[in-house]
Design a protein around this motif. Structure first.
Motif, PDB file in Angstrom:
ATOM      1  N   GLU A  17      40.046  18.811  55.391  1.00 25.55           N
ATOM      2  CA  GLU A  17      38.964  19.777  55.630  1.00 25.55           C
ATOM      3  C   GLU A  17      37.610  19.201  55.204  1.00 25.55           C
ATOM      4  O   GLU A  17      36.620  19.360  55.914  1.00 25.55           O
ATOM      5  CB  GLU A  17      39.210  21.062  54.856  1.00 25.55           C
ATOM      6  CG  GLU A  17      40.329  21.915  55.392  1.00 25.55           C
ATOM      7  CD  GLU A  17      40.555  23.110  54.489  1.00 25.55           C
ATOM      8  OE1 GLU A  17      39.789  24.095  54.600  1.00 25.55           O
ATOM      9  OE2 GLU A  17      41.484  23.034  53.656  1.00 25.55           O
ATOM     10  N   GLU A  19      36.844  16.007  54.934  1.00 29.92           N
ATOM     11  CA  GLU A  19      36.480  14.929  55.852  1.00 29.92           C
ATOM     12  C   GLU A  19      35.902  15.477  57.152  1.00 29.92           C
ATOM     13  O   GLU A  19      34.900  14.977  57.662  1.00 29.92           O
ATOM     14  CB  GLU A  19      37.677  14.037  56.156  1.00 29.92           C
ATOM     15  CG  GLU A  19      37.314  12.901  57.090  1.00 29.92           C
ATOM     16  CD  GLU A  19      38.449  11.936  57.363  1.00 29.92           C
ATOM     17  OE1 GLU A  19      38.290  11.124  58.287  1.00 29.92           O
ATOM     18  OE2 GLU A  19      39.480  11.970  56.653  1.00 29.92           O
ATOM     19  N   THR A  20      36.506  16.513  57.686  1.00 33.86           N
ATOM     20  CA  THR A  20      36.003  17.124  58.919  1.00 33.86           C
ATOM     21  C   THR A  20      34.582  17.631  58.737  1.00 33.86           C
ATOM     22  O   THR A  20      33.708  17.395  59.579  1.00 33.86           O
ATOM     23  CB  THR A  20      36.931  18.275  59.360  1.00 33.86           C
ATOM     24  OG1 THR A  20      38.217  17.721  59.650  1.00 33.86           O
ATOM     25  CG2 THR A  20      36.392  18.986  60.586  1.00 33.86           C
ATOM     26  N   ARG A  23      32.192  14.589  58.420  1.00 35.03           N
ATOM     27  CA  ARG A  23      32.007  13.915  59.708  1.00 35.03           C
ATOM     28  C   ARG A  23      31.058  14.719  60.602  1.00 35.03           C
ATOM     29  O   ARG A  23      30.198  14.152  61.277  1.00 35.03           O
ATOM     30  CB  ARG A  23      33.345  13.720  60.415  1.00 35.03           C
ATOM     31  CG  ARG A  23      34.168  12.581  59.870  1.00 35.03           C
ATOM     32  CD  ARG A  23      35.510  12.509  60.613  1.00 35.03           C
ATOM     33  NE  ARG A  23      36.276  11.364  60.212  1.00 35.03           N
ATOM     34  CZ  ARG A  23      36.214  10.176  60.804  1.00 35.03           C
ATOM     35  NH1 ARG A  23      35.422   9.979  61.830  1.00 35.03           N
ATOM     36  NH2 ARG A  23      36.952   9.170  60.367  1.00 35.03           N
ATOM     37  N   LYS A  24      31.224  16.020  60.609  1.00 36.95           N
ATOM     38  CA  LYS A  24      30.338  16.880  61.403  1.00 36.95           C
ATOM     39  C   LYS A  24      28.904  16.745  60.909  1.00 36.95           C
ATOM     40  O   LYS A  24      27.961  16.701  61.703  1.00 36.95           O
ATOM     41  CB  LYS A  24      30.805  18.330  61.331  1.00 36.95           C
ATOM     42  CG  LYS A  24      29.969  19.276  62.150  1.00 36.95           C
ATOM     43  CD  LYS A  24      30.499  20.694  62.087  1.00 36.95           C
ATOM     44  CE  LYS A  24      29.623  21.617  62.931  1.00 36.95           C
ATOM     45  NZ  LYS A  24      30.083  23.010  62.849  1.00 36.95           N
TER      46      LYS A  24
END
Length: 102
Positions: A17, A19-20, A23-24
């Protein structure tokens, strides 16, 4: 130019979560004209440990970045996603191999 580093440590089980979300954030920061570099790294031996290396044109660009709604959303999620508050540091570049190779 201003350099910023930020270290994020995910709560166990929340690595994906975090990392997501990070990245966004990179894709959103790509739209900031004063952001020169915004690179996300992960520690190979600790998959929940993330590190940003950021370069900005000037302090005004840093201030703009810090005031964006998308950064504020990530920082609001930190207590749920991270084991501790991010470690953020500010630097003034002195010399790089890029300068020496020019």
């Amino acid at each position: 130019m201003t350099v910023v580093t930020a270290l994020f440590e995910a709560r166990p089980g929340r690595e994906a979560e975090l990392e997501t979300a990070l990245r966004k954030l990179v894709s959103q920061v790509a739209q900031e004209t004063g952001a020169i570099e915004y690179t996300l790294h992960r520690t190979p031996t600790s998959p929940g440990r993330f590190y940003f290396y950021e370069r900005y044109a000037d302090q005004a660009a840093v201030d703009t970045h810090m005031g964006t709604p998308y950064l504020k959303r990530v920082l609001e999620a930190v207590p749920d996603l991270c084991a501790a508050a991010p470690e953020v540091a500010f630097f003034e570049p002195l010399v790089s191999i890029k300068d020496l190779r020019a």
